[in-house]
Motif scaffolding. Structure first.
Motif: not given
Length: 215
Positions: A6-7, A9, A30, A32, A47, A51-52, A78, A121, A124
Motif C-alpha cells: 500500500p502507498l 499520497f 505507511y 508515502s 501505483h 492506495s490512499c 485511488e 487502504i 482499495s
C-alpha cells in the motif's frame, strides 16, 4: 493475485503540512509520497497496489474537487481522504457522494486521519481484489465458443438440458456436450460455481423466451 505494498499520497500546497503528514504516516508504518499540486500527482504513473490519497480541498491550480472529477474521468480508483480548513456541509456531501472515504475539517486529530487512511487502504485492497477476480473470470469466459457461451447463459438460469435445447433449437445431447465443455473450460463442477464465476465477471443477465432471467 499480484502483491503490491500500500502507498499513501499526500497532495497539499503547504510544505509544512506535507512534511507533518509524511512524519505521521511514517510513524504508523505507511509508505508515502508527497506532492505540492494535483497536477504533479497526475503526472506520476498510477501505483499498481492499494492506495490512499490525502488531498487538500483548497489548492492553487486544480483544487481538490476538480481533482476528484479528473480521477473519475480517467477511471482511476485511488481512494480519497479530503482535508480542509474551509469546508462546508454541501461540499462534504458532494465529495462523499462521488466516492471519497472521508472529509476531515482542519484541525483534526492525527488518530482520526490514520483511521481514515486505514479505511481507504482496506477499501482499495478489496476493490483491487474484486477487479482481479473479474479480470480472471472474463479471461476464462473468453475461452468459450459463441455457442458454448449461449448454452452457459441459459444453464445459469437453472434450465435443464432439454429446456436449453428448446430455447436454442438444439438436440438435448448436443446441449449436454456443450455444457460439459463449458464446465471443463471454466474449471467448475456445479451450476452454483458457474453462477458465481459469471457474477464475478459481471455478465449481463439474459432473458429467455419463457421469461427466465439469469442472476
Amino acid at each position: 493475485m499480484t502483491s503490491h505494498s500500500p502507498l499513501v499520497f499526500v497532495i497539499d500546497d503547504d510544505e509544512s503540512v506535507r512534511k507533518g503528514l509524511k512524519r505521521l504516516l511514517r510513524s504508523a508504518d505507511y509508505e508515502s509520497e508527497v506532492f505540492k499540486s494535483a497536477s504533479d500527482f497526475l503526472a506520476r504513473e498510477p501505483h499498481p497496489g492499494p492506495s490512499c490519497l490525502i488531498v487538500d480541498v483548497q489548492m492553487p491550480g486544480l483544487n481538490g474537487l476538480e481533482f476528484q472529477d479528473a480521477l473519475i474521468q480517467r477511471r482511476r480508483t485511488e481512494q480519497l481522504v479530503f482535508i480542509t480548513g474551509h469546508g462546508n456541509i454541501p461540499m462534504c456531501a458532494q465529495v462523499m457522494k462521488a466516492g471519497a472515504v472521508d472529509f476531515l475539517p482542519k484541525p483534526f486529530k492525527p488518530r482520526e486521519l490514520l483511521k481514515c487512511v486505514e479505511r481507504a487502504i482496506t477499501r482499495s485492497t478489496e476493490q483491487r481484489r474484486r477487479a482481479e477476480e473479474q479480470s480472471e473470470a472474463r479471461r476464462l469466459l473468453d475461452l468459450l465458443t459463441p455457442r458454448e457461451f449461449e448454452v452457459m447463459q441459459l444453464v445459469i438460469t437453472g434450465m435443464l438440458n432439454k429446456q436449453v435445447g428448446g430455447e436454442l433449437d438444439m438436440a438435448e445431447k448436443t446441449v449436454k456436450v456443450h455444457r460439459g465443455r463449458v464446465m471443463q473450460k471454466l474449471g467448475v463442477t456445479s451450476v452454483a460455481e458457474l453462477v458465481r464465476l459469471v457474477q464475478k465477471a459481471g455478465i449481463v443477465a439474459v432473458r429467455t423466451s419463457s421469461g427466465t432471467k439469469a442472476n
